[in-house]
Design a protein around this motif. Structure first.
Motif, mmCIF file in Angstrom:
data_model
loop_
_atom_site.group_PDB
_atom_site.id
_atom_site.type_symbol
_atom_site.label_atom_id
_atom_site.label_comp_id
_atom_site.label_asym_id
_atom_site.label_seq_id
_atom_site.Cartn_x
_atom_site.Cartn_y
_atom_site.Cartn_z
ATOM 1 N N UNK A 515 -3.171 5.694 -11.752
ATOM 2 C CA UNK A 515 -2.709 4.308 -11.842
ATOM 3 C C UNK A 515 -3.183 3.658 -13.141
ATOM 4 N N UNK A 516 -4.435 3.898 -13.515
ATOM 5 C CA UNK A 516 -4.973 3.305 -14.750
ATOM 6 C C UNK A 516 -4.222 3.835 -15.976
ATOM 7 N N UNK A 541 6.962 -3.705 -14.049
ATOM 8 C CA UNK A 541 6.528 -2.397 -14.517
ATOM 9 C C UNK A 541 5.018 -2.215 -14.394
ATOM 10 N N UNK A 542 4.273 -3.312 -14.360
ATOM 11 C CA UNK A 542 2.825 -3.221 -14.141
ATOM 12 C C UNK A 542 2.484 -3.253 -12.647
ATOM 13 N N UNK A 543 3.389 -3.844 -11.869
ATOM 14 C CA UNK A 543 3.138 -3.929 -10.434
ATOM 15 C C UNK A 543 3.414 -2.603 -9.732
ATOM 16 N N UNK A 544 4.369 -1.822 -10.212
ATOM 17 C CA UNK A 544 4.774 -0.583 -9.557
ATOM 18 C C UNK A 544 3.629 0.423 -9.425
ATOM 19 N N UNK A 545 2.829 0.681 -10.463
ATOM 20 C CA UNK A 545 1.708 1.623 -10.277
ATOM 21 C C UNK A 545 0.734 1.183 -9.198
ATOM 22 N N UNK A 546 0.513 -0.121 -9.083
ATOM 23 C CA UNK A 546 -0.390 -0.622 -8.042
ATOM 24 C C UNK A 546 0.233 -0.442 -6.666
#
Length: 630
Positions: A515-516, A541-546
């Motif tokens: 995720x990082x 696009x930053x919310x999807x990994x979380x």
């Protein structure tokens, strides 16, 4: 005693006699009660003969002279008919052993009651977090059944189940045993097992000797009832349950299976069936017919998560019977791990029970990813290092697509200053800004989706790998860095509570690092992209990994390790390609050269531009209509 007392007692006596006569049952009622008592006694005798037979040998039955022994013999004959000699005995265990497994076969029913896998173990986790290896058995549950129903006329039950019979050992060797349940006419029902070194295959045959006069005259199919309670063999029960089911193969058709996630029953009618397999995530017990079974019904039953067993698999299988005086039916059993090469060598598509996926994803796993992994494993001892090298090979093979994506992104970045000018010029007219942006893309020959299509083309590889790691037994209990089992999730930190939505009560470090690195890669890869037209996309696009952090936290560590390695290679490829391979001055020249060329009408960008114009015209008409109403 005075006269009145005598008269009173006499009247009381007469009343009692009259009352007893009034309540006494009639002759018909007495006869009905006697018939009821006889029926109860007969039913009790049948129950005793089927469920409570004492363990005495046939020789003891023949020598019995007492009334009790004679009664027991009559009870067995009533319950088992011609198989009364095999209705009593002593249950013993016969052992067959080779270098890979050890089979325990019970003389009661003549079935396998346990198969020890010598080269595989279960891991039990203690309260202090340590692991302990314990023996791994298949087919070991006491509730299991593997019984043939032999139809016999004039029996209350309609026949005899071989699970209730005691078999005699007719032939015994270290790797072969022949068991026979004898009938009173000298015939017998036979089961034989034979194994060899270096294989999990069991040669298994049944034989009907001189039973054509014993079995019911209209019998042409002997029903085999196979009930198998799958044991929990893996730490990650969620995925073990997801990849466990009954598989089967009709002759002339592709293999199929019952649902893995819900109760399911498949009625196969009178189809000829080549094999039926009870499959765990990494092990299977398969029954294979040389000539084919005659119809079957297969069923998967889900069990509660807190149950001691994983699933219940039930198969009702038809074994052809030609009513000959001496005939046999040849079969094979495979009782062992889901090793692709072993199953493939047995033929008839048996390797399809390994849940690599179907369609293109299964094809990629079976014939592309797996051979590469096997080749690398021949030189590299660590499964984790093999995953790293496999990741590098996959990324290298896909680099032409990656380069095309990065090149398209560089062209978009070159247009960014011009885009900023459009935003300033049309900052109060969003529709005009979008239409002028499309014109600029068309003018300079830039496809805004050019950076997405290469990623879409890579998706079959990603989906294939999603199924590859939790299905490949090569990753089972293979350790790498802090992960002790690459087929299950890695536990870097245990939580004192359970997080819902599949997250679990642990933290997977591979998932956290993925995720990082995804956030880092996303930031670096999109910092020059213009997302003013859709600001929500910038944050999505930053919310999807979380969001996927919870999903991958309980997935196979082999996959999350691959995703981490893939991100690290992506970041490296992006930095090297954009800074050292792509010529940005050349891109500027290409854009200007394309701008000066005459443009052809049509194409995706032209259609998009026309759609924006039409949308702008409709909005202008709506605005004019509102103005007239006012």
């Amino acid at each position: 005693m005075d006269r009145n007392t005598i008269i009173g007692l006499t009247l009381i006596f007469v009343l009692l006699v009259a009352w007893q006569q009034f309540l006494a049952p009639t002759a018909e009622e007495i006869e009905q009660q006697e018939r009821l008592q006889d029926s109860i006694a007969q039913a009790q005798q049948r129950a005793d003969s089927l469920a409570s037979i004492e363990e005495t040998t046939p020789e003891e039955i023949q020598l019995a002279t007492g009334a009790d022994d004679s009664l027991k013999l009559v009870q067995r004959q009533a319950g088992f008919g011609p198989f009364a000699p095999a209705a009593a005995g002593k249950s013993e265990t016969v052992t067959l052993e080779n270098d890979l497994m050890k089979l325990s076969i019970s003389t009661k029913g003549g079935r396998i009651k346990g198969a020890l896998m010598k080269n595989h173990f279960k891991l039990e986790y203690k309260e202090d977090g340590t692991e302990e290896e314990v023996p791994l058995y298949l087919l070991e549950d006491e509730k299991n059944k593997f019984d043939y129903f032999l139809p016999i006329a004039n029996l209350p039950s309609g026949g005899v189940s071989t699970g209730d019979l005691y078999f005699e050992v007719a032939e015994a060797a270290p790797q072969k045993v022949v068991l026979r349940a004898k009938a009173s006419n000298g015939g017998y029902f036979e089961q034989s097992y034979q194994i060899e070194d270096g294989t999990y295959n069991v040669d298994y045959d049944v034989r009907f000797e001189n039973l054509n006069s014993v079995l019911a005259a209209n019998t042409d199919v002997i029903q085999l009832s196979w009930v198998n309670y799958l044991d929990k063999l893996e730490h990650n029960e969620t995925y073990e349950r997801r990849y466990s089911s009954v598989y089967y193969k009709p002759i002339g058709e592709d293999p199929d299976y019952c649902s893995c996630t819900s109760d399911d029953t498949e009625e196969l009618g009178d189809e000829q069936i080549k094999w039926i397999s009870n499959a765990n995530q990494f092990f299977n017990s398969t029954l294979i017919a040389e000539e084919g079974f005659l119809g079957a019904t297969v069923e998967t039953r889900m069990l509660p998560e807190e149950a001691a067993d994983l699933k219940l698999l039930v198969s009702e299988i038809g074994v052809p019977y030609n009513r000959g005086s001496s005939e046999s039916f040849a079969m094979h059993m495979y009782v062992g791990p889901n090793e692709f090469d072993r199953l493939y060598a047995m033929g008839d598509g048996l390797q399809n029970i390994i849940p690599f996926g179907w369609s293109i994803f299964g094809t990629i796993n079976r014939w592309v990813i797996r051979p590469i992994f096997d080749f690398l494993s021949g030189f590299i001892g660590s499964a984790g290092i093999v995953i790293l090298v496999l990741t590098f090979i996959v990324k290298l093979a896909l680099y032409p697509l990656t380069y095309k994506m990065l090149y398209s992104q560089s062209k978009m970045a070159a247009l960014k200053p011009r885009m900023e000018g459009l935003k300033d010029k049309f900052k109060d007219d969003q529709q005009a800004q979008q239409m002028e942006t499309m014109k600029m893309y068309r003018e300079f020959g830039v496809n805004p989706l050019g950076g997405c299509m290469p990623m879409v083309l890579q998706m079959p590889i990603w989906f294939a790998l999603y199924r590859f790691f939790p299905a490949s037994i090569e990753f089972r209990q293979a350790s790498f860095l802090w992960a002790t089992d690459l087929s299950s999730y890695d536990i870097f930190w245990r939580l004192p509570f359970e997080i819902p939505f599949g997250f679990g009560a642990h933290i997977s470090l591979f998932t956290l690092l993925w995720a990082v690195t995804t956030l880092i890669y996303t930031y670096y890869n999109t910092r020059h992209m213009d997302m003013s037209a859709n600001p929500a996309m910038k944050y999505m696009q930053y919310f999807m990994p979380l969001l996927f952090l919870g999903f991958f936290n309980s997935f196979a560590a082999g996959l999350t390790a691959y995703l981490l390695f893939s991100n690290l290679i992506n970041i490296t490829q992006t930095i090297v390609t954009k800074n050292f391979i792509i010529d940005h001055a050349k891109i500027e020249n290409e854009l200007e050269a394309y701008r000066s060329k005459p443009k052809k009408k049509g194409g995706f960008q032209q259609r998009l531009e026309n759609a924006l114009k039409e949308q702008q015209r409709i909005q202008e008409q709506k605005a004019q209509g509102k103005g007239k109403k006012k």
